[in-house]
Motif scaffolding. Structure first.
Motif, PDB file in Angstrom:
ATOM      1  N   PHE A 185       0.825  -1.210   0.000  1.00  0.00           N
ATOM      2  CA  PHE A 185       0.000   0.000   0.000  1.00  0.00           C
ATOM      3  C   PHE A 185       0.859   1.261   0.000  1.00  0.00           C
ATOM      4  CE2 PHE A 185      -3.532  -2.505   2.327  1.00  0.00           C
ATOM      5  CZ  PHE A 185      -4.071  -2.899   1.113  1.00  0.00           C
ATOM      6  N   ALA A 186       1.988   1.197   0.697  1.00  0.00           N
ATOM      7  CA  ALA A 186       2.850   2.374   0.814  1.00  0.00           C
ATOM      8  C   ALA A 186       3.431   2.797  -0.519  1.00  0.00           C
ATOM      9  CB  ALA A 186       3.971   2.114   1.819  1.00  0.00           C
ATOM     10  N   ARG A 187       3.434   1.913  -1.477  1.00  0.00           N
ATOM     11  CA  ARG A 187       4.002   2.207  -2.798  1.00  0.00           C
ATOM     12  C   ARG A 187       2.959   2.696  -3.799  1.00  0.00           C
ATOM     13  NH1 ARG A 187       7.307  -1.379  -0.338  1.00  0.00           N
ATOM     14  NH2 ARG A 187       9.511  -1.410  -0.955  1.00  0.00           N
ATOM     15  N   VAL A 188       1.716   2.808  -3.349  1.00  0.00           N
ATOM     16  CA  VAL A 188       0.614   3.203  -4.231  1.00  0.00           C
ATOM     17  C   VAL A 188       0.106   4.581  -3.826  1.00  0.00           C
ATOM     18  CG1 VAL A 188      -1.670   2.553  -5.085  1.00  0.00           C
ATOM     19  CG2 VAL A 188      -0.003   0.788  -4.524  1.00  0.00           C
ATOM     20  N   SER A 189      -0.323   5.383  -4.775  1.00  0.00           N
ATOM     21  CA  SER A 189      -0.859   6.713  -4.480  1.00  0.00           C
ATOM     22  C   SER A 189      -2.096   6.614  -3.589  1.00  0.00           C
ATOM     23  CB  SER A 189      -1.223   7.431  -5.781  1.00  0.00           C
ATOM     24  OG  SER A 189      -1.919   8.639  -5.508  1.00  0.00           O
ATOM     25  N   ARG A 190      -2.231   7.556  -2.683  1.00  0.00           N
ATOM     26  CA  ARG A 190      -3.393   7.607  -1.792  1.00  0.00           C
ATOM     27  C   ARG A 190      -4.690   7.840  -2.557  1.00  0.00           C
ATOM     28  NH1 ARG A 190      -4.294  11.341   1.287  1.00  0.00           N
ATOM     29  NH2 ARG A 190      -5.310  10.288   3.009  1.00  0.00           N
ATOM     30  N   LEU A 191      -4.617   8.270  -3.789  1.00  0.00           N
ATOM     31  CA  LEU A 191      -5.827   8.473  -4.577  1.00  0.00           C
ATOM     32  C   LEU A 191      -6.607   7.174  -4.761  1.00  0.00           C
ATOM     33  CD1 LEU A 191      -4.442  10.845  -7.363  1.00  0.00           C
ATOM     34  CD2 LEU A 191      -5.758  11.467  -5.342  1.00  0.00           C
ATOM     35  N   TYR A 192      -5.902   6.024  -4.660  1.00  0.00           N
ATOM     36  CA  TYR A 192      -6.552   4.736  -4.854  1.00  0.00           C
ATOM     37  C   TYR A 192      -7.003   4.102  -3.543  1.00  0.00           C
ATOM     38  CZ  TYR A 192      -4.534   5.164  -9.508  1.00  0.00           C
ATOM     39  OH  TYR A 192      -4.198   5.618 -10.755  1.00  0.00           O
TER      40      TYR A 192
ATOM     41  N   LEU B 256      -5.873  -1.321   7.813  1.00  0.00           N
ATOM     42  CA  LEU B 256      -4.468  -1.106   7.456  1.00  0.00           C
ATOM     43  C   LEU B 256      -4.266   0.230   6.759  1.00  0.00           C
ATOM     44  CD1 LEU B 256      -3.461  -4.655   6.139  1.00  0.00           C
ATOM     45  CD2 LEU B 256      -2.849  -3.602   8.319  1.00  0.00           C
ATOM     46  N   LEU B 257      -5.227   0.641   5.938  1.00  0.00           N
ATOM     47  CA  LEU B 257      -5.093   1.906   5.210  1.00  0.00           C
ATOM     48  C   LEU B 257      -5.174   3.116   6.141  1.00  0.00           C
ATOM     49  CD1 LEU B 257      -7.250   1.035   2.071  1.00  0.00           C
ATOM     50  CD2 LEU B 257      -4.785   1.443   2.113  1.00  0.00           C
ATOM     51  N   ALA B 258      -5.745   2.923   7.328  1.00  0.00           N
ATOM     52  CA  ALA B 258      -5.841   4.025   8.298  1.00  0.00           C
ATOM     53  C   ALA B 258      -4.806   3.913   9.409  1.00  0.00           C
ATOM     54  CB  ALA B 258      -7.241   4.047   8.917  1.00  0.00           C
ATOM     55  N   SER B 259      -3.888   2.958   9.312  1.00  0.00           N
ATOM     56  CA  SER B 259      -2.940   2.721  10.395  1.00  0.00           C
ATOM     57  C   SER B 259      -1.754   3.669  10.322  1.00  0.00           C
ATOM     58  CB  SER B 259      -2.442   1.273  10.339  1.00  0.00           C
ATOM     59  OG  SER B 259      -1.678   1.063   9.157  1.00  0.00           O
TER      60      SER B 259
ATOM     61  N   PHE C 274      -9.413   0.668  -2.481  1.00  0.00           N
ATOM     62  CA  PHE C 274      -8.894  -0.477  -1.741  1.00  0.00           C
ATOM     63  C   PHE C 274      -9.675  -0.723  -0.450  1.00  0.00           C
ATOM     64  CE2 PHE C 274      -4.441   0.438  -3.643  1.00  0.00           C
ATOM     65  CZ  PHE C 274      -4.794  -0.242  -4.795  1.00  0.00           C
ATOM     66  N   SER C 275     -10.135   0.355   0.180  1.00  0.00           N
ATOM     67  CA  SER C 275     -10.832   0.208   1.458  1.00  0.00           C
ATOM     68  C   SER C 275     -12.153  -0.540   1.323  1.00  0.00           C
ATOM     69  CB  SER C 275     -11.080   1.585   2.081  1.00  0.00           C
ATOM     70  OG  SER C 275     -11.992   2.328   1.302  1.00  0.00           O
ATOM     71  N   LEU C 276     -12.669  -0.676   0.096  1.00  0.00           N
ATOM     72  CA  LEU C 276     -13.928  -1.392  -0.131  1.00  0.00           C
ATOM     73  C   LEU C 276     -13.743  -2.900  -0.141  1.00  0.00           C
ATOM     74  CD1 LEU C 276     -15.421   0.812  -2.997  1.00  0.00           C
ATOM     75  CD2 LEU C 276     -15.939   0.939  -0.562  1.00  0.00           C
ATOM     76  N   VAL C 277     -12.496  -3.368  -0.197  1.00  0.00           N
ATOM     77  CA  VAL C 277     -12.233  -4.800  -0.309  1.00  0.00           C
ATOM     78  C   VAL C 277     -12.630  -5.535   0.963  1.00  0.00           C
ATOM     79  CG1 VAL C 277     -10.427  -6.543  -0.604  1.00  0.00           C
ATOM     80  CG2 VAL C 277     -10.395  -4.450  -1.982  1.00  0.00           C
TER      81      VAL C 277
END
Length: 393
Positions: free
Chosen positions: A44-51, A65-68, A55-58
């Motif tokens: 996740f750290a290697r991907v733009s936050r725009l996406y 993890l995306l909010a950690s 991802f959070s819908l998965v």
């Protein structure tokens, strides 16, 4: 039973067993090894936050993890942080917050009439405190809102802090340690992760009739205010209705004069009035140690080596004298947002332009190139731009 029939029966059993082994309902086929959290965070750290919203819908695990905090520590270590703009709008009795959103995989264009690739989205904060330009500063992924003590509240018991912090990762407000003194007016600026607050405070802490300069320092790493106020004599400069910026490793405060505080040598230096000529409004920002201003409708920069303001060259647009213009550092580029009133519907548009800055050392000039221009928001005329801030996420 003949030998041929026995062979057929054994073949059917073998086929059934194989089918059951490969059946989708079989535990062996459905139990796939889960990726460990640290590996997912690294991805996740290697991907733009725009996406991240997608991802959070998965799953709930992905959302967690995306909010950690670990994810943003990993982004910082990888040097994969991104710059975002946050806009504060004044709308009595509270402030409204927006974030500039760029659509991924779009080609930017500076041609008027083209579809916009950016827009301002509402930051979902249930209740946001009121804010003023002078008290808003950004440090990393946090926005600090520092407020004066209103005259009518000077003798009231203070139950809450006058310093609040907007965490741009979670979009939540929290209280920070309050100012050690009561201030009638203030202006804040940031230098080396410390917030310097210049203002007029009580002389003895109990009367508005006896006021003096005060200069307080808050360390955002330790979350502690310095126990001692930095002295500054009123004979040098009065901090009443001051404006402050940090350039050349010093905090510059402007009222009737401009003075600079040298934290390494712990002293004040008189800069003079030239620098303060276009620091009289809220139209200033600092980008890579250069002060820019949109005062009087013209984009300028301050050449500290010759102590002179110069126009930002490049055929840039001028703004009407009455326009509310705000500047911000957008990852080393100049972000300009301004209000443009409309006759229809009784509202106004907020427009945004991104300007790349090029230094020409031989000519000692800075040129600006408009990379794109677009409308980003339509608001009622009762709303007004308070400040635009750049944060790193």
């Amino acid at each position: 039973m003949s030998s041929m029939e026995k062979k057929k029966k054994r073949k059917r059993k073998t086929s059934t067993a194989t089918t059951n082994t490969l059946s989708p309902s079989s535990p062996q086929s459905t139990t796939a090894p889960l990726l460990p959290d640290d590996l997912l965070v690294s991805c996740f750290a290697r991907v733009s936050r725009l996406y991240y919203p997608t991802f959070s819908l998965v799953s709930k695990r992905f959302r967690s993890l995306l909010a950690s905090p670990e994810l943003y520590k990993a982004r910082s270590l990888l040097g994969n942080t991104e710059n975002y703009l946050y806009l504060c709008l004044g709308s009595h009795p509270r402030s409204l917050w927006y974030s500039l959103f760029l659509k991924p995989n779009q080609t930017l264009s500076n041609e008027k009439g083209k579809s916009s690739v950016s827009f301002l989205v509402t930051v979902p904060i249930p209740s946001s405190p009121s804010a003023r330009f002078q008290g808003l500063v950004a440090v990393g992924c946090n926005i600090y809102n520092i407020k004066e003590t209103p005259y009518m509240e000077e003798n009231k018991e203070e139950l809450s802090s006058n310093v609040s912090v907007l965490d741009c990762l979670t979009h939540t407000w929290r209280e920070a340690p309050r100012l050690p003194v009561k201030l009638m007016t203030l202006s804040a600026s940031v230098l080396d992760a410390k917030i310097y607050v210049a203002g007029i405070g009580y002389k003895d802490g109990d009367s508005w009739g006896y006021l003096k300069n005060t200069f307080e320092v808050f360390d955002t790493r330790t979350h502690i205010w310095d126990p001692e106020t930095i002295p500054c004599s009123e004979t040098i400069c009065s901090f009443n209705n001051s404006r402050s910026v940090s350039i050349d490793g010093k905090v510059h405060v402007k009222t009737n004069n401009v003075v600079a505080y040298n934290s390494k040598e712990v002293r004040w230096d008189l800069v003079g009035q030239e620098m303060g000529e276009y620091m009289t409004s809220d139209f200033c920002c600092v980008i890579e140690n250069v002060l820019y201003s949109a005062s009087h409708g013209v984009l300028r920069w301050y050449d500290s080596e010759v102590s002179r303001w110069k126009p930002l060259k490049g055929g840039l647009r001028k703004f009407s004298l009455g326009a509310c213009v705000r500047l911000a550092d957008y990852g080393g580029k100049l972000a300009v947002l301004w209000e443009q009133e409309q006759e229809l519907y009784g509202d106004k548009k907020i427009r945004f332009t991104e300007i790349a800055l090029v230094r020409r050392k031989i000519e000692r000039e800075i040129w600006g190139e408009v990379e794109w221009l677009s409308d980003v928001l339509r608001v009622p005329k009762s709303c007004s731009i308070v400040k635009v801030l750049g944060v790193t996420l």
